[in-house]
Motif scaffolding. Structure first.
Motif, PDB file in Angstrom:
ATOM      1  N   ASN B  56      69.173 -14.655 146.257  1.00 54.02           N
ATOM      2  CA  ASN B  56      68.750 -15.609 145.217  1.00 54.02           C
ATOM      3  C   ASN B  56      68.540 -14.902 143.881  1.00 54.02           C
ATOM      4  O   ASN B  56      67.921 -15.432 142.969  1.00 54.02           O
ATOM      5  CB  ASN B  56      67.506 -16.387 145.640  1.00 54.02           C
ATOM      6  CG  ASN B  56      66.317 -15.496 145.932  1.00 54.02           C
ATOM      7  OD1 ASN B  56      66.393 -14.279 145.764  1.00 54.02           O
ATOM      8  ND2 ASN B  56      65.218 -16.091 146.351  1.00 54.02           N
ATOM      9  N   PHE B  57      69.069 -13.685 143.812  1.00 55.48           N
ATOM     10  CA  PHE B  57      69.053 -12.910 142.570  1.00 55.48           C
ATOM     11  C   PHE B  57      67.650 -12.573 142.067  1.00 55.48           C
ATOM     12  O   PHE B  57      67.434 -12.390 140.877  1.00 55.48           O
ATOM     13  CB  PHE B  57      69.874 -13.609 141.469  1.00 55.48           C
ATOM     14  CG  PHE B  57      71.258 -13.012 141.310  1.00 55.48           C
ATOM     15  CD1 PHE B  57      72.033 -12.783 142.441  1.00 55.48           C
ATOM     16  CD2 PHE B  57      71.770 -12.659 140.074  1.00 55.48           C
ATOM     17  CE1 PHE B  57      73.306 -12.224 142.320  1.00 55.48           C
ATOM     18  CE2 PHE B  57      73.044 -12.110 139.948  1.00 55.48           C
ATOM     19  CZ  PHE B  57      73.802 -11.895 141.063  1.00 55.48           C
ATOM     20  N   LEU B  58      66.663 -12.522 142.999  1.00 55.68           N
ATOM     21  CA  LEU B  58      65.380 -11.922 142.609  1.00 55.68           C
ATOM     22  C   LEU B  58      65.639 -10.449 142.325  1.00 55.68           C
ATOM     23  O   LEU B  58      64.973  -9.820 141.514  1.00 55.68           O
ATOM     24  CB  LEU B  58      64.347 -12.073 143.724  1.00 55.68           C
ATOM     25  CG  LEU B  58      63.688 -13.436 143.894  1.00 55.68           C
ATOM     26  CD1 LEU B  58      62.696 -13.411 145.030  1.00 55.68           C
ATOM     27  CD2 LEU B  58      63.023 -13.907 142.617  1.00 55.68           C
ATOM     28  N   GLU B  59      66.609  -9.882 143.051  1.00 55.02           N
ATOM     29  CA  GLU B  59      67.157  -8.565 142.728  1.00 55.02           C
ATOM     30  C   GLU B  59      68.593  -8.806 142.274  1.00 55.02           C
ATOM     31  O   GLU B  59      69.344  -9.511 142.951  1.00 55.02           O
ATOM     32  CB  GLU B  59      67.192  -7.661 143.964  1.00 55.02           C
ATOM     33  CG  GLU B  59      65.848  -7.186 144.455  1.00 55.02           C
ATOM     34  CD  GLU B  59      65.284  -6.036 143.648  1.00 55.02           C
ATOM     35  OE1 GLU B  59      65.906  -5.637 142.638  1.00 55.02           O
ATOM     36  OE2 GLU B  59      64.212  -5.552 144.023  1.00 55.02           O
ATOM     37  N   VAL B  60      68.934  -8.243 141.145  1.00 60.33           N
ATOM     38  CA  VAL B  60      70.311  -8.392 140.683  1.00 60.33           C
ATOM     39  C   VAL B  60      71.123  -7.229 141.239  1.00 60.33           C
ATOM     40  O   VAL B  60      70.769  -6.069 141.023  1.00 60.33           O
ATOM     41  CB  VAL B  60      70.356  -8.413 139.141  1.00 60.33           C
ATOM     42  CG1 VAL B  60      71.794  -8.541 138.660  1.00 60.33           C
ATOM     43  CG2 VAL B  60      69.507  -9.550 138.612  1.00 60.33           C
ATOM     44  N   PRO B  61      72.195  -7.533 141.981  1.00 60.17           N
ATOM     45  CA  PRO B  61      72.987  -6.447 142.573  1.00 60.17           C
ATOM     46  C   PRO B  61      73.615  -5.573 141.487  1.00 60.17           C
ATOM     47  O   PRO B  61      73.887  -6.052 140.384  1.00 60.17           O
ATOM     48  CB  PRO B  61      74.082  -7.190 143.345  1.00 60.17           C
ATOM     49  CG  PRO B  61      73.630  -8.589 143.458  1.00 60.17           C
ATOM     50  CD  PRO B  61      72.710  -8.852 142.326  1.00 60.17           C
ATOM     51  N   THR B  62      73.818  -4.311 141.822  1.00 63.68           N
ATOM     52  CA  THR B  62      74.455  -3.406 140.872  1.00 63.68           C
ATOM     53  C   THR B  62      75.944  -3.735 140.763  1.00 63.68           C
ATOM     54  O   THR B  62      76.544  -3.632 139.692  1.00 63.68           O
ATOM     55  CB  THR B  62      74.283  -1.947 141.353  1.00 63.68           C
ATOM     56  OG1 THR B  62      72.913  -1.760 141.718  1.00 63.68           O
ATOM     57  CG2 THR B  62      74.640  -0.965 140.267  1.00 63.68           C
ATOM     58  N   LYS B  63      76.511  -4.148 141.888  1.00 66.79           N
ATOM     59  CA  LYS B  63      77.948  -4.438 141.922  1.00 66.79           C
ATOM     60  C   LYS B  63      78.174  -5.492 142.994  1.00 66.79           C
ATOM     61  O   LYS B  63      77.390  -5.614 143.918  1.00 66.79           O
ATOM     62  CB  LYS B  63      78.697  -3.151 142.300  1.00 66.79           C
ATOM     63  CG  LYS B  63      79.977  -2.921 141.531  1.00 66.79           C
ATOM     64  CD  LYS B  63      80.464  -1.473 141.655  1.00 66.79           C
ATOM     65  CE  LYS B  63      80.977  -1.102 143.014  1.00 66.79           C
ATOM     66  NZ  LYS B  63      81.387   0.306 143.107  1.00 66.79           N
TER      67      LYS B  63
END
Lengths: 222, 360
Positions: B56-63
């Motif tokens: 849910n994009f609480l963490e934004v993936p690096t890639k």
């Protein structure tokens, strides 16, 4: 009563009024500046909901500088500002200006500490529901942090009361002023002691009110 | 198979600390079908909590990409992302309720932040509290509730915006086994009634076994194995899967040999045994395999553990056997069992839970 003339009694009653006036008004204005200031510190902190190193560092340094100036010196330093705002540099209304300038960064730190105590998990939960930063500030940070904020306000009001008494040395009005003029310059020990006792009683009353409100509002321990 | 509701493609997440870079997630790929109960299991520190926060994009993936119902989360504007989050509910290990608000207001919270009027929100919240069995606690505060009740409130809150997906981050880890079971039952019931897709993050194989249909096993930031829970439980391939299943944080395991009266010598003896784990379907009519094996080889076999377990709704028998000391005989015993269609896993090199006490 206590060897006081009716005029002296009246003077002390007025002194209490002035002290209350300075303390309450300065606290209110202190929060007008200090609350948003503390919120910005919390939000822009690196663990905050909108980290911004530049803003945080700038505010942090300003807060530290203002907090490290002793109140008595600040009182004199800001005389030009006081004169500009109030039009005179003595009396209780004039004292409110340095009181606010001194209290705001103190309040900002108190607010920052309170808001940092809010459980990060609850903030994360709100984010997961799609809350925006404004909603997180108003509903989570302030809502969940309110008990700690009230405790902070109680400490703040006691501190400002103490500062207002200090302003008595330069004709600031209120109980501090009376204590200096009658107790110190004229050696009237009874007046000195009465003002001290009244100041203690006032701090106690504020503390009691603060504690009562906290206990009444806190839903964590039922 | 239709279109997956969640698709994760080549996802990486790295954290920069002062002196080094930590690769929390490496090349994660998986997809979840609508209506599935999907488990993501791993030991603590495996990266599973980071992974669920990427969903849910609480963490934004690096890639990499996270695609939810055809929306690539990385391409959404912040307001669009917040809007989409209302269709992804989330519950947490520590419940994360508003402690200064009562139960009803907690459930109303996600509704009012998305613009619903207070009156309507309350009406809806009452219905949700009924779903989770807490209609009589509407005016209570979280501090007055037990852990299980708090998690129920959190579930009601997570369901408030009628999400299509529910993320559960170690949602039962702070609860006792009984309460865990009740919460899992509730989740299963909600899944069946509403068709909601549930993602369960856990370190407990019991939780996965009890409720999930599919599972991905995460170790050191990578998915090392995934598939049907039944298949993986019967025949774990990766070492991580075996460890989770055998050594696992499973309180039931080895209870039989946990007895305090076992002398250290016996424990040592048991440790030397060649140990295997077999899984069989209990409703299959099968010959008394173990008894026949003992007769066949004239060698005793040590039954260290035996249980029947509910694996994704199907009963499965599970046994751990200590085989013959003679390596050749042990080999032949294994072959004998495999010939009879049993899934056999050699677990001799697995940890022996007695040593460090029970680690769950």
């Amino acid at each position: 009563m206590f060897g006081l003339s009716p005029q002296e009694v009246q003077m002390i009653i007025n002194g209490v009024g002035e002290t209350l006036y300075m303390t309450v008004v300065a606290t209110l204005f202190g929060y007008v500046f200090g609350l948003p200031w503390g919120i910005i510190l919390t939000v822009t902190n690196k663990d905050g909901i909108h980290p911004n190193r530049g803003i945080y560092r700038t505010l942090d340094v300003i807060t530290n500088i203002m907090r490290s100036i002793p109140f008595l010196i600040l009182l004199i330093l800001v005389i030009p500002i006081t004169k500009m705002i109030v039009g005179k540099t003595y009396g209780s209304t004039a004292t409110i200006v340095p009181l606010v300038i001194s209290a705001a960064p103190f309040i900002a730190r108190m607010v920052e500490t309170s808001l940092n105590e809010v459980d990060h998990g609850v903030i994360e939960a709100a984010q997961s529901m799609g809350a925006n930063n404004f909603q997180i500030i108003t509903k989570i940070l302030l809502g969940e942090g309110k008990i700690s904020l009230i405790a902070g306000a109680t400490i703040t009001i006691g501190t400002i009361l103490g500062y207002s008494a200090m302003a008595g040395t330069v004709g600031g009005g209120g109980l501090g002023d009376i204590a200096i003029r009658y107790g110190y310059y004229r050696y009237q020990a009874n007046i000195l002691w009465i003002t001290v006792i009244l100041l203690v009683v006032l701090v106690q009353i504020f503390q009691l009110i603060g504690s009562l409100i906290s206990a009444k509002l806190d839903k964590r321990h039922i | 198979m239709g279109m997956p509701i969640i698709e994760v493609k080549e996802l990486y997440k790295t954290f920069e600390t002062k002196d080094r870079t930590v690769e929390a997630l490496k090349n994660i790929n998986f997809s979840v079908e609508p209506g599935d109960i999907y488990g993501i299991i791993g030991m603590s520190g495996a990266g599973k909590s980071t992974l669920v926060r990427c969903l849910n994009f609480l963490e934004v993936p690096t890639k990499g990409a996270v695609i939810v119902e055809g929306n690539n989360l990385g391409e959404l504007t912040p307001p669009a992302l917040r809007e989409l989050r209302s269709s992804i509910g989330m519950i947490f290990q520590s419940f994360n309720l508003l402690m200064q608000s009562n139960v009803l207001d907690n459930v109303c919270f996600p509704l009012t932040i998305h613009g619903m009027s207070k009156r309507e929100a309350r009406k809806k919240a009452v219905g949700l509290l009924k779903t989770v069995g807490l209609e009589d606690k509407a005016n209570a505060f979280p501090a007055q509730l037990s852990g299980g009740q708090q998690q129920r409130v959190a579930i009601a809150r997570a369901l408030a915006c009628d999400p299509k997906i529910l993320l559960c981050d170690e949602a039962t880890s702070a609860l006792d086994p009984q309460t865990t079971h009740q919460i899992l039952e509730l989740l299963r019931q909600i899944n069946q009634e509403t068709g909601i897709t549930i993602i369960i993050i856990t370190h407990s194989m019991n939780v996965v076994r009890e409720i999930c249909h599919n599972v991905a096993i995460v170790e050191k930031g990578e998915i090392v194995e995934d598939g049907l829970v039944e298949d993986i439980f019967t025949h774990p391939k990766s070492r991580a899967a075996k460890r989770l299943i055998v050594e696992g944080k499973d309180p039931d395991y080895y209870d039989e040999v946990q007895a305090d009266n076992l002398s250290p010598e016996i424990v040592d003896t048991l440790k030397e045994d060649r140990r295997i784990r077999i899984v069989y379907s209990t409703n299959s009519s099968y010959e008394p395999v173990i008894a026949n094996m003992i007769l066949n080889f004239s060698e005793p076999v040590n039954i260290l553990y035996a249980a029947t377990k509910d694996v994704a709704g199907v009963a499965r028998g599970e046994m751990i056997l200590g085989l013959s000391r003679n390596p050749e005989t042990a080999e032949r015993q294994i072959a004998y069992l495999e010939e009879r269609g049993l899934a056999v896993e050699d677990i001799t090199d697995m940890g022996w839970p007695i040593e460090g006490g029970r680690s769950y």
